[in-house]
Design an enzyme around this catalytic site. Structure first.
Site, PDB file in Angstrom:
ATOM      1  N   ASP A  20       1.825  -4.542   8.746  1.00  0.00           N
ATOM      2  CA  ASP A  20       0.814  -3.590   8.520  1.00  0.00           C
ATOM      3  C   ASP A  20      -0.443  -4.616   8.516  1.00  0.00           C
ATOM      4  O   ASP A  20      -0.608  -5.392   7.512  1.00  0.00           O
ATOM      5  CB  ASP A  20       0.685  -2.743   7.287  1.00  0.00           C
ATOM      6  CG  ASP A  20      -0.214  -1.913   7.058  1.00  0.00           C
ATOM      7  OD1 ASP A  20      -1.250  -2.054   7.649  1.00  0.00           O
ATOM      8  OD2 ASP A  20       0.055  -0.917   6.544  1.00  0.00           O
ATOM      9  N   PHE A  30       0.863  -1.231   0.055  1.00  0.00           N
ATOM     10  CA  PHE A  30      -0.005   0.093  -0.126  1.00  0.00           C
ATOM     11  C   PHE A  30       0.881   1.013  -0.062  1.00  0.00           C
ATOM     12  O   PHE A  30       1.895   1.290   0.810  1.00  0.00           O
ATOM     13  CB  PHE A  30      -0.897  -0.073   1.326  1.00  0.00           C
ATOM     14  CG  PHE A  30      -1.966   1.002   1.232  1.00  0.00           C
ATOM     15  CD1 PHE A  30      -3.003   0.996   0.364  1.00  0.00           C
ATOM     16  CD2 PHE A  30      -1.685   2.272   1.913  1.00  0.00           C
ATOM     17  CE1 PHE A  30      -3.966   1.992   0.218  1.00  0.00           C
ATOM     18  CE2 PHE A  30      -2.670   3.339   1.883  1.00  0.00           C
ATOM     19  CZ  PHE A  30      -3.755   2.938   0.872  1.00  0.00           C
ATOM     20  N   ARG A  43     -12.465  -4.372  -6.938  1.00  0.00           N
ATOM     21  CA  ARG A  43     -12.169  -4.946  -5.794  1.00  0.00           C
ATOM     22  C   ARG A  43     -13.417  -5.094  -5.085  1.00  0.00           C
ATOM     23  O   ARG A  43     -14.237  -3.996  -4.578  1.00  0.00           O
ATOM     24  CB  ARG A  43     -11.134  -4.010  -5.207  1.00  0.00           C
ATOM     25  CG  ARG A  43     -10.655  -4.769  -3.742  1.00  0.00           C
ATOM     26  CD  ARG A  43      -9.564  -4.025  -2.979  1.00  0.00           C
ATOM     27  NE  ARG A  43     -10.208  -2.824  -2.518  1.00  0.00           N
ATOM     28  CZ  ARG A  43      -9.591  -1.886  -1.430  1.00  0.00           C
ATOM     29  NH1 ARG A  43      -8.273  -2.362  -1.042  1.00  0.00           N
ATOM     30  NH2 ARG A  43      -9.904  -0.828  -1.064  1.00  0.00           N
ATOM     31  N   TYR A  62     -10.573   2.069  10.771  1.00  0.00           N
ATOM     32  CA  TYR A  62     -11.818   2.335   9.875  1.00  0.00           C
ATOM     33  C   TYR A  62     -12.311   1.149   8.815  1.00  0.00           C
ATOM     34  O   TYR A  62     -13.284   1.421   8.180  1.00  0.00           O
ATOM     35  CB  TYR A  62     -11.674   3.842   9.035  1.00  0.00           C
ATOM     36  CG  TYR A  62     -10.495   3.959   8.251  1.00  0.00           C
ATOM     37  CD1 TYR A  62     -10.368   3.299   7.090  1.00  0.00           C
ATOM     38  CD2 TYR A  62      -9.294   4.655   8.980  1.00  0.00           C
ATOM     39  CE1 TYR A  62      -9.315   3.442   6.398  1.00  0.00           C
ATOM     40  CE2 TYR A  62      -8.346   4.815   8.123  1.00  0.00           C
ATOM     41  CZ  TYR A  62      -8.096   4.317   7.078  1.00  0.00           C
ATOM     42  OH  TYR A  62      -6.967   4.305   5.919  1.00  0.00           O
ATOM     43  N   LYS A  63     -11.442   0.134   8.843  1.00  0.00           N
ATOM     44  CA  LYS A  63     -11.795  -0.990   7.772  1.00  0.00           C
ATOM     45  C   LYS A  63     -12.606  -1.989   8.696  1.00  0.00           C
ATOM     46  O   LYS A  63     -13.623  -1.776   9.209  1.00  0.00           O
ATOM     47  CB  LYS A  63     -10.585  -1.345   7.279  1.00  0.00           C
ATOM     48  CG  LYS A  63      -9.793  -0.311   6.295  1.00  0.00           C
ATOM     49  CD  LYS A  63      -8.628  -0.746   5.789  1.00  0.00           C
ATOM     50  CE  LYS A  63      -7.953   0.546   4.894  1.00  0.00           C
ATOM     51  NZ  LYS A  63      -6.658   0.386   4.490  1.00  0.00           N
TER      52      LYS A  63
HETATM   53  C1  LIG Z   1      -5.845   1.671   4.552  1.00  0.00           C
HETATM   54  C2  LIG Z   1      -4.595   1.291   4.483  1.00  0.00           C
HETATM   55  C3  LIG Z   1      -3.807   2.361   5.137  1.00  0.00           C
HETATM   56  C4  LIG Z   1      -4.095   3.402   5.407  1.00  0.00           C
HETATM   57  O1  LIG Z   1      -3.386   4.298   6.026  1.00  0.00           O
HETATM   58  P1  LIG Z   1      -3.818   6.027   6.689  1.00  0.00           P
HETATM   59  O2  LIG Z   1      -2.859   6.475   7.478  1.00  0.00           O
HETATM   60  O3  LIG Z   1      -5.055   5.259   7.588  1.00  0.00           O
HETATM   61  O4  LIG Z   1      -4.352   6.703   5.474  1.00  0.00           O
HETATM   62  C5  LIG Z   1      -2.166   1.914   5.377  1.00  0.00           C
HETATM   63  N1  LIG Z   1      -1.659   0.852   5.176  1.00  0.00           N
HETATM   64  C6  LIG Z   1      -2.394  -0.189   4.517  1.00  0.00           C
HETATM   65  C7  LIG Z   1      -1.949  -1.452   4.069  1.00  0.00           C
HETATM   66  C8  LIG Z   1      -3.946   0.098   4.108  1.00  0.00           C
HETATM   67  O5  LIG Z   1      -4.519  -0.922   3.472  1.00  0.00           O
END
Ligand SMILES: *Cc1c(COP(=O)(O)O)cnc(C)c1O
Length: 426
Positions: free
Chosen positions: A211, A139, A385, A236-237
């Protein structure tokens, strides 16, 4: 579940009729949890891996914090309502979901910022090493934050990118300080073996930072038992904490005494209210806090986490696998000849709770789906997705979603100007 012997099941063991799928829902032990979410009628929500659904209790909980704690008790709520301990309290609840021990998890900041803090702290634990290993298809924020941090540290470090499909373990050597890896890749859905890769890093004397954005709350995790050094993840996921919810971080207790944060804000100080002129970090996980905690957002996140704790993780994972298999099976059955290319591992057990399909017209197809009340998302350049949140999705939603997808593709009803218009957030 006795579904395998059902007359409506085809050679694949998957249901062949909508009726049979409804019977799966009827004996789903997690089905009652759906009522705990305020989902709009007629909506099939396959984007809980981007923004989790709203728990019914969230509004009332936040309202109470606003009116009674903030409105009435004002500043005394920092002590009286325990606001000051929220990052640890919510953190420990998340810790139970990921297999951490008490005192190893904090709810704070964003995933990006937590990654920055922990990567910097980890590099200081391996001062003689010069390399950070990251998956090239990670990501992007993880790559960007690593790049920014290493840039700040001058030209001392190499950011070693592991190309998609290549072995992460083979990229780790005696010069590797830290490995940063998404447990479930946000796009391909690849689920990396946590215990195995953690051990591979340790064999070379390196540390690992996972992560968990796409696995916390949906995949069984045992970070402490697996010897994980550090982890970060999203609120938030699958934790359903609300848009922009605070993220979390995990630091193994064995490392905590030696850790120091690069963002030495006053909330990480041993005694914030001593107002000392020099920074002196707390001696526990609180040393990884930075500024004042976002109380309203943490209160909303706590509701989502408490809901997730109600569901036994083995049931959540079993349902996730079945939702994924059903979706893929229905796509094979209904869209065999379409220009759809499944992306990522074929076996449900090797992926996270999501399915990606490539199609040259991914964007307008997704807009046509959304117009029919089926929400997924698009990841550049051509990926449809679909995420499966077992706490509130029904098997029949998956059946219906693929029926909509099939109608849209087989009749080319996506091919309309209004479905082609670009949007900022995809
Ligand atoms: C959604 C996501 C993030 C989001 O990071 P934010 O700092 O909350 O915007 C980070 N890493 C991964 C792998 C994600 O899927």
């Amino acid at each position: 579940m006795s579904t395998q012997t059902d007359a409506d099941h085809g050679a694949t063991g998957l249901p062949d009729t909508r009726e049979a799928v409804r019977r799966w829902d009827a004996c789903d032990p997690l089905a009652p949890l759906r009522d705990a979410f305020a989902l709009p009628a007629g909506q099939i929500y396959l984007d809980g891996n981007s923004l989790g659904a709203l728990p019914r209790e969230t509004a009332a909980r936040v309202q109470a914090v606003i009116e009674a704690q903030w409105g009435h008790d004002l500043v005394s709520s920092w002590n009286r309502a325990g606001w000051v301990d929220l990052p640890q309290r919510v953190g420990d609840k998340i810790g139970r979901l990921i297999g951490a021990r008490p005192g190893e998890t904090l709810a704070a900041d964003s995933t990006s910022i937590n990654l920055y803090k922990l990567l910097a702290a980890a590099l200081r634990l391996r001062p003689e090493r010069r390399c950070v290993v990251v998956a090239a298809d990670e990501f992007p924020t993880d790559l960007y934050m690593a790049e920014g941090l290493l840039g700040l540290l001058g030209d001392r470090y190499e950011l070693r990118l592991v190309e998609e499909g290549a072995s992460v373990a083979d990229a780790i050597d005696r010069d590797t300080a830290v490995v940063v890896l998404g447990h479930v890749n946000y796009r391909s859905g690849v689920l990396y073996p946590m215990a195995e890769l953690t051990e591979a890093a340790h064999r070379q004397g390196a540390l690992i930072l996972w992560d968990l954005a796409h696995s916390a709350g949906v995949i069984p995790l045992s970070v402490a038992a697996d010897g994980v050094d550090f982890a970060v993840g999203c609120g938030y996921k699958y934790l359903n904490g609300g848009p922009g919810a605070p993220a979390f971080l995990y630091a193994a207790s064995a490392h905590q005494a030696q850790l120091s944060t690069p963002l030495s804000g006053w909330f990480g100080h041993a005694q914030p209210f001593a107002f000392e002129p020099r920074y002196r970090g707390a001696d526990d996980i609180r040393k990884l806090l930075c500024g004042t905690p976002p109380v309203l957002a943490l209160s909303a996140l706590e509701v989502g986490v408490e809901l997730a704790l109600q569901a036994p993780m083995d049931q959540v994972h079993a349902k996730s696998l079945r939702l994924v298999e059903l979706f893929m099976g229905r796509v094979r059955a209904r869209l065999r000849d379409a220009a759809l290319i499944p992306f990522g591992p074929a076996a449900a057990a090797e992926r996270g709770s999501q399915v990606c399909l490539r199609h040259p017209q991914a964007w307008p197809i997704m807009q046509a789906l959304i117009a029919r009340g089926v929400t997924g998302d698009v990841r550049a350049p051509d990926i449809l997705r679909f995420g499966f949140a077992p706490l509130y999705l029904r098997y029949v939603d998956v059946w219906d979603a693929v029926e909509h997808l099939a109608e849209i593709i087989l009749t080319a009803s996506w091919d309309r100007p209004e479905f082609r218009a670009p949007r900022t957030v995809t």
